[in-house]
Design an enzyme around this catalytic site. Structure first.
Site, mmCIF file in Angstrom:
data_model
loop_
_atom_site.group_PDB
_atom_site.id
_atom_site.type_symbol
_atom_site.label_atom_id
_atom_site.label_comp_id
_atom_site.label_asym_id
_atom_site.label_seq_id
_atom_site.Cartn_x
_atom_site.Cartn_y
_atom_site.Cartn_z
ATOM 1 N N GLY A 21 0.333 -8.640 -8.659
ATOM 2 C CA GLY A 21 -0.575 -8.522 -7.527
ATOM 3 C C GLY A 21 -1.745 -7.598 -7.757
ATOM 4 N N ILE A 22 -2.030 -6.773 -6.771
ATOM 5 C CA ILE A 22 -3.173 -5.863 -6.829
ATOM 6 C C ILE A 22 -3.020 -4.885 -7.985
ATOM 7 C CG2 ILE A 22 -4.292 -3.940 -5.629
ATOM 8 C CD1 ILE A 22 -3.863 -5.477 -3.006
ATOM 9 N N GLY A 85 4.589 0.443 -3.768
ATOM 10 C CA GLY A 85 4.968 0.577 -2.365
ATOM 11 C C GLY A 85 5.888 -0.544 -1.922
ATOM 12 N N TYR A 148 5.086 1.119 8.035
ATOM 13 C CA TYR A 148 4.100 0.838 6.986
ATOM 14 C C TYR A 148 2.749 1.465 7.323
ATOM 15 C CZ TYR A 148 1.456 -1.951 3.587
ATOM 16 O OH TYR A 148 0.647 -2.363 2.548
#
Length: 240
Positions: A21-22, A85, A148
């Site tokens: 992903g990122i 995370g 979150y």
């Protein structure tokens, strides 16, 4: 004519949660810029072409061992991107203590732990870049994500405190706040939900992971940007 711009010395970069992903896009962008890049990952496999180090951001001993490996292989970390995370979405009245604590421990305390370990070398070198990967949700809020959102908004206070504490030593701490980014997670959303989200974004589309990666590369170069929150959300949060 020869290029008048001097070649930049490759930096030692560490991206936590950099195997997909990122995080992976960020690692790839720094590698493309000529830096030496290591990534941490908790499960799965390390991506090819990077120094992969298994680590758990909730475990200080695990992090210390990972940093020791990175330091031995490519030198003290000069650019840290705290990206690792998790999420445990649940409505407030139904959210358990465990669901709240797990997210805060991984996202916020985990970012604090990696920053605490990284600044050892940065203080000695009198230079360093710390980049925390937050979210538009941290400023914007989101139903079912009190844990979150709290963890991601907490990164702003964390970064700004570090900026004030260590700015005089050549160390910057900044925050990127991505909005809806085209990743495996967003692709799993029902099409109707994706359309609803897109309708709220002035840009009319989800972002690409490379949009976030370019922001990280910028902040790693920007020595006079400190304690800032850089939104990469297509205008969704309008900087808030």
């Amino acid at each position: 004519m020869p290029d008048p711009t001097p070649a930049r010395t490759p930096r030692s970069v560490l991206v936590t949660g950099g195997n997909r992903g990122i995080g992976l896009a960020v690692a790839q962008a720094f590698a493309a810029a000529g830096d030496r890049v290591a990534v941490t990952y908790r499960s799965g496999e390390a991506p090819a072409g990077f120094l992969g180090v298994r680590a758990d951001v909730t475990d200080p001993a695990s992090l210390d061992a990972a940093f020791a490996t990175v330091e031995a292989e490519q030198g003290a970390v000069e650019v840290l991107v705290a990206n690792a995370g998790t999420n445990r979405d649940q409505l407030l009245m139904r959210m358990s203590d465990e669901e709240f604590d797990t997210v805060l421990d991984a996202n916020l305390a985990g970012a604090w732990r990696v920053a605490r370990r990284a600044v050892r070398g940065m203080v000695r070198a009198k230079r360093g870049r710390i980049i925390f990967m937050s979210s538009v949700v941290g400023m914007y809020g989101s139903p079912g994500q009190t844990n979150y959102a709290a963890s991601k908004s907490g990164m702003v206070g964390l970064a700004r405190s570090i900026a004030r504490e260590l700015g005089g030593r050549g160390i910057t701490a900044n925050v990127i706040a991505p909005g809806f980014i085209d990743t495996d997670m967003t692709r799993e959303l029902p099409e109707a939900t994706q359309a609803q989200y897109r309708a709220q974004i002035p840009a009319g589309r989800f972002g690409d992971a490379s949009d976030v990666a370019r922001a990280a590369v910028f902040l790693a170069e920007a020595g006079y940007v400190n304690g800032a929150v850089l939104p990469v959300d297509g205008g969704l949060g309008m900087g808030h």
